[in-house]
Design a protein around this motif. Structure first.
Motif, PDB file in Angstrom:
ATOM      1  N   ALA A  84       0.836  -1.202   0.000  1.00  0.00           N
ATOM      2  CA  ALA A  84       0.000   0.000   0.000  1.00  0.00           C
ATOM      3  C   ALA A  84       0.872   1.254   0.000  1.00  0.00           C
ATOM      4  N   GLN A  85       1.931   1.223   0.785  1.00  0.00           N
ATOM      5  CA  GLN A  85       2.838   2.379   0.857  1.00  0.00           C
ATOM      6  C   GLN A  85       3.530   2.611  -0.494  1.00  0.00           C
ATOM      7  N   ILE A  86       3.994   1.539  -1.126  1.00  0.00           N
ATOM      8  CA  ILE A  86       4.679   1.653  -2.419  1.00  0.00           C
ATOM      9  C   ILE A  86       3.744   2.233  -3.470  1.00  0.00           C
ATOM     10  N   THR A  87       2.501   1.770  -3.460  1.00  0.00           N
ATOM     11  CA  THR A  87       1.551   2.154  -4.512  1.00  0.00           C
ATOM     12  C   THR A  87       0.795   3.441  -4.212  1.00  0.00           C
ATOM     13  N   GLY A  88       0.785   3.867  -2.952  1.00  0.00           N
ATOM     14  CA  GLY A  88       0.024   5.049  -2.578  1.00  0.00           C
ATOM     15  C   GLY A  88      -1.467   4.767  -2.430  1.00  0.00           C
ATOM     16  N   ARG A  89      -1.827   3.502  -2.410  1.00  0.00           N
ATOM     17  CA  ARG A  89      -3.219   3.105  -2.231  1.00  0.00           C
ATOM     18  C   ARG A  89      -3.472   2.818  -0.756  1.00  0.00           C
ATOM     19  N   ALA A  90      -4.724   2.967  -0.339  1.00  0.00           N
ATOM     20  CA  ALA A  90      -5.094   2.664   1.040  1.00  0.00           C
ATOM     21  C   ALA A  90      -5.013   1.149   1.269  1.00  0.00           C
ATOM     22  N   THR A  91      -4.547   0.756   2.450  1.00  0.00           N
ATOM     23  CA  THR A  91      -4.394  -0.664   2.773  1.00  0.00           C
ATOM     24  C   THR A  91      -5.691  -1.451   2.592  1.00  0.00           C
ATOM     25  N   PRO A  92      -6.856  -0.947   3.069  1.00  0.00           N
ATOM     26  CA  PRO A  92      -8.093  -1.723   2.846  1.00  0.00           C
ATOM     27  C   PRO A  92      -8.410  -1.927   1.360  1.00  0.00           C
ATOM     28  N   ASN A  93      -8.105  -0.922   0.535  1.00  0.00           N
ATOM     29  CA  ASN A  93      -8.322  -1.031  -0.902  1.00  0.00           C
ATOM     30  C   ASN A  93      -7.417  -2.111  -1.497  1.00  0.00           C
ATOM     31  N   VAL A  94      -6.153  -2.092  -1.111  1.00  0.00           N
ATOM     32  CA  VAL A  94      -5.192  -3.096  -1.587  1.00  0.00           C
ATOM     33  C   VAL A  94      -5.636  -4.481  -1.132  1.00  0.00           C
ATOM     34  N   SER A  95      -6.064  -4.591   0.105  1.00  0.00           N
ATOM     35  CA  SER A  95      -6.507  -5.875   0.648  1.00  0.00           C
ATOM     36  C   SER A  95      -7.688  -6.435  -0.138  1.00  0.00           C
ATOM     37  N   ARG A  96      -8.695  -5.608  -0.414  1.00  0.00           N
ATOM     38  CA  ARG A  96      -9.867  -6.057  -1.186  1.00  0.00           C
ATOM     39  C   ARG A  96      -9.463  -6.515  -2.580  1.00  0.00           C
ATOM     40  N   THR A  97      -8.609  -5.733  -3.223  1.00  0.00           N
ATOM     41  CA  THR A  97      -8.169  -6.075  -4.577  1.00  0.00           C
ATOM     42  C   THR A  97      -7.406  -7.389  -4.581  1.00  0.00           C
ATOM     43  N   LEU A  98      -6.513  -7.570  -3.616  1.00  0.00           N
ATOM     44  CA  LEU A  98      -5.728  -8.805  -3.565  1.00  0.00           C
ATOM     45  C   LEU A  98      -6.595 -10.017  -3.246  1.00  0.00           C
ATOM     46  N   LYS A  99      -7.598  -9.844  -2.394  1.00  0.00           N
ATOM     47  CA  LYS A  99      -8.511 -10.967  -2.096  1.00  0.00           C
ATOM     48  C   LYS A  99      -9.243 -11.399  -3.361  1.00  0.00           C
ATOM     49  N   LYS A 100      -9.668 -10.438  -4.161  1.00  0.00           N
ATOM     50  CA  LYS A 100     -10.349 -10.756  -5.417  1.00  0.00           C
ATOM     51  C   LYS A 100      -9.376 -11.452  -6.367  1.00  0.00           C
ATOM     52  N   MET A 101      -8.152 -10.935  -6.482  1.00  0.00           N
ATOM     53  CA  MET A 101      -7.153 -11.559  -7.347  1.00  0.00           C
ATOM     54  C   MET A 101      -6.833 -12.976  -6.879  1.00  0.00           C
ATOM     55  N   GLU A 102      -6.762 -13.153  -5.575  1.00  0.00           N
ATOM     56  CA  GLU A 102      -6.486 -14.475  -5.008  1.00  0.00           C
ATOM     57  C   GLU A 102      -7.618 -15.447  -5.329  1.00  0.00           C
ATOM     58  N   SER A 103      -8.863 -14.967  -5.300  1.00  0.00           N
ATOM     59  CA  SER A 103     -10.002 -15.843  -5.588  1.00  0.00           C
ATOM     60  C   SER A 103      -9.972 -16.354  -7.029  1.00  0.00           C
ATOM     61  N   TYR A 104      -9.336 -15.622  -7.918  1.00  0.00           N
ATOM     62  CA  TYR A 104      -9.198 -16.049  -9.312  1.00  0.00           C
ATOM     63  C   TYR A 104      -7.843 -16.725  -9.576  1.00  0.00           C
TER      64      TYR A 104
END
Length: 128
Positions: free
Chosen positions: A70-90
């Motif tokens: 999240a720090q590297i990308t400048g995105r909020a941690t909850p946003n990164v977490s949601r995106t990664l969970k979706k990516m993980e599900s696929y």
């Protein structure tokens, strides 16, 4: 790394296919997709330019935690977490145990191949 082959099929079509496979009425072909999206729109959202950039950063910079990513990308941690969970599900990424209680994201594939039929195949004997 490897290529992830994905397909597009609505949930009812996928359920019917899964049932046919389970009953032994259909056998997946070797080149068939292993991951299915319910629509081209959902595929495009998950693999947007921003999310592909996220995958590139994970692959190249190997962040040790969600917070670091999240720090590297400048995105909020909850946003990164949601995106990664979706990516993980696929199956695009996996989360591995890191230092302490931290989870480290890892990319599973370096390519995605989309099998997209332009129209439904008709069964033999079916009319228009």
């Amino acid at each position: 790394m490897a290529t992830l082959k994905v397909g597009i099929a609505d949930p009812e079509e996928m359920k019917a296919r899964t049932m046919r496979i389970g009953k032994g009425e259909e056998k997946p072909a070797p080149g068939d997709p292993t991951v299915w999206f319910p629509s081209t729109e959902s595929f495009a959202r998950l693999l947007s330019a921003g999310n592909r950039e996220l995958l590139r950063i994970i692959h190249e910079q190997e962040p040790g935690s969600l917070e670091e990513l999240a720090q590297i990308t400048g995105r909020a941690t909850p946003n990164v977490s949601r995106t990664l969970k979706k990516m993980e599900s696929y199956g695009l990424i996996r989360m591995e145990k890191g230092k302490g209680l931290k989870l480290e994201p890892k990319v599973n594939f370096d390519r995605v191949e989309l099998a997209l039929p332009l129209f439904e195949r008709r069964k033999k004997g079916a009319r228009k």
